[in-house]
Enzyme design. Structure first.
Site, mmCIF file in Angstrom:
data_model
loop_
_atom_site.group_PDB
_atom_site.id
_atom_site.type_symbol
_atom_site.label_atom_id
_atom_site.label_comp_id
_atom_site.label_asym_id
_atom_site.label_seq_id
_atom_site.Cartn_x
_atom_site.Cartn_y
_atom_site.Cartn_z
ATOM 1 N N ASP A 161 21.786 7.425 -20.542
ATOM 2 C CA ASP A 161 21.630 8.123 -19.257
ATOM 3 C C ASP A 161 21.908 9.613 -19.417
ATOM 4 O OD1 ASP A 161 21.347 8.416 -16.332
ATOM 5 O OD2 ASP A 161 23.460 8.934 -16.484
ATOM 6 N N SER A 183 19.753 5.098 -13.610
ATOM 7 C CA SER A 183 20.761 6.073 -14.033
ATOM 8 C C SER A 183 22.120 5.734 -13.400
ATOM 9 C CB SER A 183 20.295 7.474 -13.610
ATOM 10 O OG SER A 183 21.338 8.392 -13.626
HETATM 11 N N1 URA Z 1 22.960 10.522 -9.714
HETATM 12 C C1 URA Z 1 22.853 9.998 -10.940
HETATM 13 O O1 URA Z 1 23.850 9.660 -11.575
HETATM 14 N N2 URA Z 1 21.625 9.828 -11.450
HETATM 15 C C2 URA Z 1 20.499 10.180 -10.802
HETATM 16 O O2 URA Z 1 19.423 10.002 -11.326
HETATM 17 C C3 URA Z 1 20.635 10.746 -9.523
HETATM 18 C C4 URA Z 1 21.882 10.893 -8.999
#
Ligand code: URA
Length: 441
Positions: A161, A183
């Site tokens: 991520d 994510s």
């Molecule tokens: N917050 C996150 O952690 N990821 C995203 O893609 C959007 C908001």
């Protein structure tokens, strides 16, 4: 398998297999797939979407890319809360001690993100000497002893991520439902909680500008969480104007303390009661939402929630005296009130613009390397629906640099839309997404 073929398949609108998604996530994380192919792939996903199964496969591949926090040594049902991000959102500072005071263990580990203001971790640094970099053993021991601990991430949770989000940030591919859901949920699942309350924001200051999109985002995240045995619900909440009055790190911490003293802004207090109530129900400490809200209100009225914050600050090396003496917090050197030329009812305060003004002042990070200025920010004096008369202050800017103050002032004054008509009150809570049921208010 070749990345070229996977990009082509998604570009042409076809569904990807689990193996293809894993090939992308693993290859990009270990560096064998270059940024240019990953960028093309993300743009193909952005335009052609992923279905539910692909989104779940993407989340799981990202979750498996790194460490997972083991919270099994903490007794009780661990409930985490996550917000999709908004301006003035200081709910974690309030909810962590509040919910812990009700007996739900709070083991909060988070990273330092980019944004208009710092993340929760940065905000807690407003308390001098508060240590966020604590070993996992102390983190677990503190939760078992006092019910709450907040730490900056130790292990490498969902590294896929981190890399993918950094690339999305510079390739205009953040705002996609599957990419946002995977994510957030890969990180949440890696953080080890048994149950999760998601605060999904909608409105001008949120990723999801449209309410229907926020419900869709919540639905897929709830399906992902419940699908792997973590009881998850989504609360859809308004982000058409900043939450509370304060935007900026120290300023938000002070507003959070006020809220724990029962003197916080109404919208912030109501939101914390709603999110906290769901946390209590999921944590098995209340039979229903109304019962849970009463418990939380009692904890605020009796001062027990505030005591819990003091315990948390002291346990991690900070000075709890800050809570009773706001003069101890870092201060901005320039403090100036802001006025508008127009008179009338405030129709809108564009959250995004208020956030930008805070960022310009130095309250947040533009890049990972940016240094945060904890003292700067904005405190609104008026909210949407309020009347603003001539020569009436609408906000106060806290700055440490005159040029930045001027720039922020220009952005902030444009964030207000004032007209001579009353404003219909908007709902703060738009609905709840449960595993098998969606309630819209
Ligand atoms: N917050 C996150 O952690 N990821 C995203 O893609 C959007 C908001």
């Amino acid at each position: 398998m070749r990345m070229y073929d996977i990009i082509e398949k998604k570009r042409d609108g076809y569904k990807l297999s689990k193996e293809e998604i894993e090939f992308f996530v693993n290859g990009f994380t270990n560096g064998t797939i270059p940024d240019y192919q990953a960028s093309a792939f993300l743009m193909a996903v952005f335009f052609n979407q992923m279905d539910k199964e692909e989104t779940i496969d993407l989340t799981m591949a990202m979750l498996e890319s790194g460490d997972k926090l083991d919270l099994s040594k903490i007794e009780g049902i661990k409930v985490d809360k996550h917000s999709t991000g908004g301006v003035g959102d200081k709910t974690t500072i309030i909810l962590a001690p509040l919910v812990a005071a009700a007996g739900v263990p709070v083991a909060k580990m988070s990273g330092r993100g980019l944004g208009h203001t710092g993340g929760t971790i940065d905000k807690f640094e407003s308390f001098d000497d508060f240590k966020l970099n604590i070993p996992e053993e102390k983190f677990i021991a503190d939760v078992n002893e006092i019910g709450v601990a907040i730490a900056s991430q130790t292990g490498d949770l969902a590294p896929a991520d981190k890399k993918i989000y950094a690339l999305r940030d510079v390739t205009a591919t953040v705002n996609n439902l599957s990419l946002i859901a995977s994510s957030i949920m890969s990180k949440k699942l890696a953080s080890g909680a048994d149950a999760i309350v998601l605060d999904v924001k909608t409105g001008s200051g949120a990723f999801m500008k449209e309410e229907d999109d926020a419900f869709d985002l919540a639905k897929i995240m709830v399906e992902i969480g419940c699908g792997v045995g973590r009881n998850t619900i989504g609360v859809i909440t308004d982000m058409d104007e900043p939450l509370g009055f304060a935007v900026g790190n120290v300023l938000e911490v002070i507003e959070a303390i006020d809220t724990l003293k029962g003197e916080g802004p109404k919208d912030l207090t109501d939101l914390c009661l709603e999110l906290g109530a769901h946390m209590l129900v999921l944590g098995g400490k209340a039979s229903d939402i109304e019962d849970a809200k009463r418990t939380l209100e009692d904890l605020i009225d009796s001062g027990k929630a505030l005591e819990k914050l003091k315990e948390l600050i002291a346990a991690q090396g900070g000075n709890p005296e800050f809570i009773e003496n706001y003069e101890m917090f870092k201060k901005a050197s320039i403090v100036k009130d802001i006025y508008l030329e127009d008179e009338g009812f405030i129709q809108k305060i564009e959250s995004e613009e208020v956030g930008k003004a805070a960022l310009v002042l130095g309250a947040g990070r533009e890049t990972k390397e940016s240094e945060i200025d904890l003292a700067v920010g904005i405190v609104l004096s008026k909210k949407v629906g309020d009347y603003v008369g001539q020569a009436e202050r609408v906000a106060t800017i806290y700055a440490n640099d005159l040029d930045k103050f001027e720039e922020a002032k220009e952005i902030l004054t444009k964030a207000y839309i004032v007209e001579n008509k009353e404003v219909e009150e908007k709902k703060l809570i738009k609905g709840i997404v449960y595993e098998n049921n969606i309630v819209k208010y």
